[in-house]
Design an enzyme around this catalytic site. Structure first.
Site, mmCIF file in Angstrom:
data_model
loop_
_atom_site.group_PDB
_atom_site.id
_atom_site.type_symbol
_atom_site.label_atom_id
_atom_site.label_comp_id
_atom_site.label_asym_id
_atom_site.label_seq_id
_atom_site.Cartn_x
_atom_site.Cartn_y
_atom_site.Cartn_z
ATOM 1 N N SER A 143 -29.593 42.919 -54.286
ATOM 2 C CA SER A 143 -28.608 42.193 -53.569
ATOM 3 C C SER A 143 -28.880 41.034 -52.862
ATOM 4 O O SER A 143 -30.466 41.092 -52.265
ATOM 5 C CB SER A 143 -27.508 43.287 -52.840
ATOM 6 O OG SER A 143 -26.939 41.820 -51.600
ATOM 7 N N TYR A 157 -26.853 49.443 -46.150
ATOM 8 C CA TYR A 157 -27.189 48.606 -47.200
ATOM 9 C C TYR A 157 -28.239 47.841 -47.470
ATOM 10 O O TYR A 157 -29.299 47.643 -48.914
ATOM 11 C CB TYR A 157 -25.842 47.927 -47.828
ATOM 12 C CG TYR A 157 -25.293 47.171 -48.810
ATOM 13 C CD1 TYR A 157 -24.969 48.317 -49.647
ATOM 14 C CD2 TYR A 157 -26.054 45.963 -49.276
ATOM 15 C CE1 TYR A 157 -24.853 46.973 -50.994
ATOM 16 C CE2 TYR A 157 -25.291 45.628 -50.367
ATOM 17 C CZ TYR A 157 -24.775 45.698 -51.333
ATOM 18 O OH TYR A 157 -25.063 45.610 -52.452
#
Length: 254
Positions: A143, A157
């Site tokens: 990401s 995350y």
């Protein structure tokens, strides 16, 4: 067809970007192992692929569980005889993720299990088959948040995706001599069911949108076509790369 005669395992492929990738890969000639914990949605994805003339099979698996991953890979080999592509796509982004001072241990463990441990386990059991074949492509979904901090933190995350980048480099260096490539795709904000719950208002949505130079959120196709390139022989000299597909958000200072 760009993936003719190849076999792909795509994790988290019963819905969202994983489902879109499974359908695209099958349309390009790959035989696809669809795997997810959602059995009904996974079977529906397989039916959709087969109805379109593609080849696919569903294997239910919790990819954070070693025995289930081992069974998953054995099922892929038993069904199609080989594994050419491992697409570590599965991921979670729970609403109660936040700062390290606020996250519960249970939330931290869940995110790291699904987002990072699963890539370790799937790689562990797939790589030996790729070594025997003398080739393979591992695609990890990281990401853009692995590169930048955020005033609205999601520390579990972010940590999981940073770990995915490091794992990508390590696998690329270790197994390149065996013809195995490993690359990471780093998506920017993608308009999927995973992200929408974070937009509590139009103002919150626009806050994110205004940071993207190309002026729109990403779509599944923006990511899966990069994955298609990495899965295909067109990327035969690409390994250890972190490929940002983010609309320019990581290039934007203000």
């Amino acid at each position: 067809m760009r993936l003719a005669n190849k076999v792909a395992i795509i994790t988290g492929s019963a819905s969202g970007m994983g489902q879109a990738a499974a359908e695209l890969f099958a349309s390009e000639g790959a035989s696809v192992i669809v795997t997810d914990i959602n059995e009904h949605a996974g079977e529906e994805t397989v039916k959709h692929i087969q109805h379109a003339g593609g080849s696919a099979a569903f294997v239910k698996a919790n990819i954070a569980n070693e025995e289930e991953v081992k069974t998953l890979v054995e099922a892929a080999i038993g069904r199609f005889g080989r594994v050419d592509i491992l697409y570590n796509n599965a991921g979670v982004m729970p609403e109660d993720d936040g700062s390290v001072t606020e996250i519960t241990e249970a939330t931290w463990d869940k995110v790291l299990d699904v987002n990072l441990k699963s890539a370790f386990l799937c790689s562990k059991y797939t790589i030996p088959h790729m070594i025997e074949q003398g080739q393979g492509s591992i695609i990890n979904v990281a990401s853009f948040v692995a590169f930048v901090g955020c005033t609205v933190p999601q520390d579990a995350y972010v940590a999981s995706k940073g770990g995915m980048l490091a794992l990508t480099k390590s696998l690329a260096v270790q197994y390149g001599r065996h013809g195995i490539r490993c690359n990471a795709i780093c998506p920017g904000p993608i308009e999927t069911p995973l992200l929408r719950p974070l937009w509590t208002s139009e103002e919150e949505r626009n806050k994110r949108l205004n940071r993207i130079p190309l002026g729109r959120f990403g779509e599944a196709r923006d990511i899966i076509y990069m994955a298609l390139y990495l899965a295909s022989d067109e990327s035969s000299w690409t390994t250890g790369s972190w490929l940002s597909v983010d609309g320019g958000i990581t290039s934007n200072y203000f």
